[in-house]
Design a protein around this motif. Sequence first.
Motif, PDB file in Angstrom:
ATOM      1  N   ASP A   1      11.187   8.367 -17.438  1.00 43.51           N
ATOM      2  CA  ASP A   1       9.959   7.984 -17.599  1.00 43.51           C
ATOM      3  C   ASP A   1       9.509   9.275 -18.392  1.00 43.51           C
ATOM      4  O   ASP A   1      10.243  10.046 -19.076  1.00 43.51           O
ATOM      5  CB  ASP A   1       9.387   7.845 -15.895  1.00 43.51           C
ATOM      6  N   ASP A   2       8.194   8.896 -18.820  1.00 41.40           N
ATOM      7  CA  ASP A   2       7.265   9.481 -20.066  1.00 41.40           C
ATOM      8  C   ASP A   2       7.262  10.958 -19.214  1.00 41.40           C
ATOM      9  O   ASP A   2       7.269  12.220 -20.346  1.00 41.40           O
ATOM     10  CB  ASP A   2       6.098   8.867 -20.653  1.00 41.40           C
ATOM     11  N   GLU A   3       7.069  10.594 -17.839  1.00 41.76           N
ATOM     12  CA  GLU A   3       6.834  12.864 -17.754  1.00 41.76           C
ATOM     13  C   GLU A   3       7.907  13.426 -17.602  1.00 41.76           C
ATOM     14  O   GLU A   3       8.036  14.214 -18.489  1.00 41.76           O
ATOM     15  CB  GLU A   3       6.526  12.166 -16.917  1.00 41.76           C
TER      16      GLU A   3
ATOM     17  N   GLN B   1       0.746  -0.649   0.109  1.00 37.41           N
ATOM     18  CA  GLN B   1      -0.255  -0.042   0.005  1.00 37.41           C
ATOM     19  C   GLN B   1       0.716   0.941   0.306  1.00 37.41           C
ATOM     20  O   GLN B   1       0.500   2.379  -0.583  1.00 37.41           O
ATOM     21  CB  GLN B   1      -1.053   0.131   1.391  1.00 37.41           C
ATOM     22  N   ILE B   2       1.659   0.802   1.293  1.00 38.22           N
ATOM     23  CA  ILE B   2       2.887   2.009   0.651  1.00 38.22           C
ATOM     24  C   ILE B   2       3.627   2.559  -0.798  1.00 38.22           C
ATOM     25  O   ILE B   2       3.607   3.693  -0.700  1.00 38.22           O
ATOM     26  CB  ILE B   2       4.070   2.245   1.754  1.00 38.22           C
ATOM     27  N   TRP B   3       3.902   1.329  -1.660  1.00 36.21           N
ATOM     28  CA  TRP B   3       4.121   1.591  -2.757  1.00 36.21           C
ATOM     29  C   TRP B   3       3.440   2.262  -3.659  1.00 36.21           C
ATOM     30  O   TRP B   3       3.689   3.214  -4.657  1.00 36.21           O
ATOM     31  CB  TRP B   3       4.458   0.162  -3.098  1.00 36.21           C
ATOM     32  N   LYS B   4       1.996   1.735  -3.676  1.00 36.64           N
ATOM     33  CA  LYS B   4       0.654   2.508  -4.695  1.00 36.64           C
ATOM     34  C   LYS B   4       1.127   3.566  -4.412  1.00 36.64           C
ATOM     35  O   LYS B   4      -0.188   4.432  -5.103  1.00 36.64           O
ATOM     36  CB  LYS B   4      -0.306   1.589  -4.711  1.00 36.64           C
ATOM     37  N   PHE B   5       1.702   4.183  -3.345  1.00 37.70           N
ATOM     38  CA  PHE B   5       0.737   5.547  -2.448  1.00 37.70           C
ATOM     39  C   PHE B   5       2.136   6.385  -3.468  1.00 37.70           C
ATOM     40  O   PHE B   5       2.368   7.668  -3.559  1.00 37.70           O
ATOM     41  CB  PHE B   5       1.229   6.097  -1.053  1.00 37.70           C
ATOM     42  N   ILE B   6       3.212   5.830  -3.186  1.00 45.21           N
ATOM     43  CA  ILE B   6       4.506   6.809  -3.663  1.00 45.21           C
ATOM     44  C   ILE B   6       5.036   6.180  -5.385  1.00 45.21           C
ATOM     45  O   ILE B   6       5.765   7.443  -5.676  1.00 45.21           O
ATOM     46  CB  ILE B   6       5.739   6.403  -2.953  1.00 45.21           C
ATOM     47  N   ALA B   7       4.664   4.679  -5.185  1.00 49.06           N
ATOM     48  CA  ALA B   7       5.031   5.139  -6.749  1.00 49.06           C
ATOM     49  C   ALA B   7       4.689   6.204  -7.968  1.00 49.06           C
ATOM     50  O   ALA B   7       5.654   6.466  -9.023  1.00 49.06           O
ATOM     51  CB  ALA B   7       4.646   3.687  -7.080  1.00 49.06           C
ATOM     52  N   PRO B   8       3.926   6.307  -8.133  1.00 51.58           N
ATOM     53  CA  PRO B   8       3.306   7.222  -8.797  1.00 51.58           C
ATOM     54  C   PRO B   8       4.768   8.658  -9.279  1.00 51.58           C
ATOM     55  O   PRO B   8       4.265   9.407 -10.370  1.00 51.58           O
ATOM     56  CB  PRO B   8       1.358   7.555  -8.651  1.00 51.58           C
ATOM     57  N   GLY B   9       4.429   8.338  -7.552  1.00 46.76           N
ATOM     58  CA  GLY B   9       5.707  10.125  -7.857  1.00 46.76           C
ATOM     59  C   GLY B   9       7.412   9.796  -8.605  1.00 46.76           C
ATOM     60  O   GLY B   9       8.074  10.696  -8.204  1.00 46.76           O
ATOM     61  N   LEU B  10       7.753   8.989  -8.572  1.00 50.80           N
ATOM     62  CA  LEU B  10       9.129   8.061  -9.090  1.00 50.80           C
ATOM     63  C   LEU B  10       9.422   8.037 -10.053  1.00 50.80           C
ATOM     64  O   LEU B  10       8.295   7.734 -11.083  1.00 50.80           O
ATOM     65  CB  LEU B  10       9.003   6.518  -7.919  1.00 50.80           C
TER      66      LEU B  10
ATOM     67  N   VAL C   1      14.219   0.726  -5.887  1.00 48.55           N
ATOM     68  CA  VAL C   1      13.401   0.599  -4.914  1.00 48.55           C
ATOM     69  C   VAL C   1      13.177  -1.720  -4.670  1.00 48.55           C
ATOM     70  O   VAL C   1      13.072  -1.763  -3.924  1.00 48.55           O
ATOM     71  CB  VAL C   1      11.752   1.352  -4.678  1.00 48.55           C
ATOM     72  N   GLN C   2      12.545  -1.505  -5.879  1.00 54.05           N
ATOM     73  CA  GLN C   2      12.817  -2.909  -6.079  1.00 54.05           C
ATOM     74  C   GLN C   2      13.658  -3.940  -5.815  1.00 54.05           C
ATOM     75  O   GLN C   2      13.527  -5.392  -5.737  1.00 54.05           O
ATOM     76  CB  GLN C   2      11.833  -2.461  -7.730  1.00 54.05           C
ATOM     77  N   ILE C   3      14.872  -3.836  -5.845  1.00 60.39           N
ATOM     78  CA  ILE C   3      15.900  -4.293  -5.888  1.00 60.39           C
ATOM     79  C   ILE C   3      15.827  -4.058  -4.111  1.00 60.39           C
ATOM     80  O   ILE C   3      16.012  -5.391  -3.361  1.00 60.39           O
ATOM     81  CB  ILE C   3      17.288  -3.856  -6.166  1.00 60.39           C
ATOM     82  N   LEU C   4      16.064  -2.775  -3.670  1.00 59.40           N
ATOM     83  CA  LEU C   4      16.410  -2.777  -1.986  1.00 59.40           C
ATOM     84  C   LEU C   4      14.881  -3.690  -1.030  1.00 59.40           C
ATOM     85  O   LEU C   4      15.228  -4.399  -0.039  1.00 59.40           O
ATOM     86  CB  LEU C   4      15.933  -1.156  -1.514  1.00 59.40           C
TER      87      LEU C   4
END
Length: 339
Positions: free
Chosen positions: A310-312, A87-96, A104-107
């Motif tokens: 990323d695209d942004e 849930q934390i990842w779903k909250f912060i992932a759009p801003g990364l 993050v996916q490795i750590l």
Amino acid sequence: MSLGDHLEDLRRRVILSLVGLLPIFIAALIFGTGLLGIIIRPAQQALRARGLPAALQVTGPLEMFSAYVRVAVVLTVLVGSPWILWQIWKFIAPGLYRHERRFVQILGPLSAALTVSAGLFLYYIMLPVVLLFFIGFGSSIGVGSVDIAPPPTDTTFSTAPLLTADPPDPTPGEFWINTDRMEFRLAIDDRGSTSVRAIPLTSGTGVAQQYRVMEYVKLVFSLGLAFGVGFQMPVVILLLGWVGLVERSFLTRYRRYAVLGCAVVSAILTPADPVSMLLLLVPLFLLYELGILLLRVVPAERLAPEGDTDDEADSGDEADRDLDADAANADTNDEDRSS
């Protein structure tokens, strides 16, 4: 997203986290007594190894229940941590950015694996050694000598059989010694059914060691927290290397100071006896070497190569280039009009 939308998304993630933990907490309450028995097993084994009664005690009517609830809460947090982190990842992932998500996916999996390793190391290696040391230290204080003299000539001795397990169908009145549990056990008639009563067998000791369940559970959880933090050394080394604060050559050059630092951390996290300090010092230094190896295998340039956004970020760069081009065209038109 606006600030209000961010707050609404955060509220939704918090609610989902709590709702997801509820069934885990119910299951933890169901299996909490069994887990509590597993937690106190190292203490019982260490007490038996020193010839002491393998039983912990409670000094209040609510102490056992409080320990049970504490174990259930900790079990809920441990089992439910992947759901909370998701849930934390779903909250912060759009801003990364894309490369930040790779970090993050490795750590994340690395930190989880190290935490599990810390728990297994504490339970199967550290706790038995530490408990044996301190129980043996306490039981050797104040031990007096026992007088030995020939018995009277008319004295007869009864012999109790030495068994590693209880007989399947004992008859009331039969007695034996269970060498596995170090108990004198007697079968009695208890309201029409056979019941077995036990008396703990202890070696001569000057100080009775009777440990409270709650204090022991607190000790295990505090050591677990300390070991879980200490075993995150490879994660810390990777982070410091990725942000450019340390280099692999620097970490390799100052290995001797790393050994000293690991020794200091071992002295802080353990009860400071030489055996447990050494048992923690060795894995901490190996984790230090693992961090250096991971920094070599997975450098920051490999996860975030130049120009990989990323695209942004790409759209933002294109917008900046368009603004620069418009400004340059405007300057050219001004020069043409002036000429």
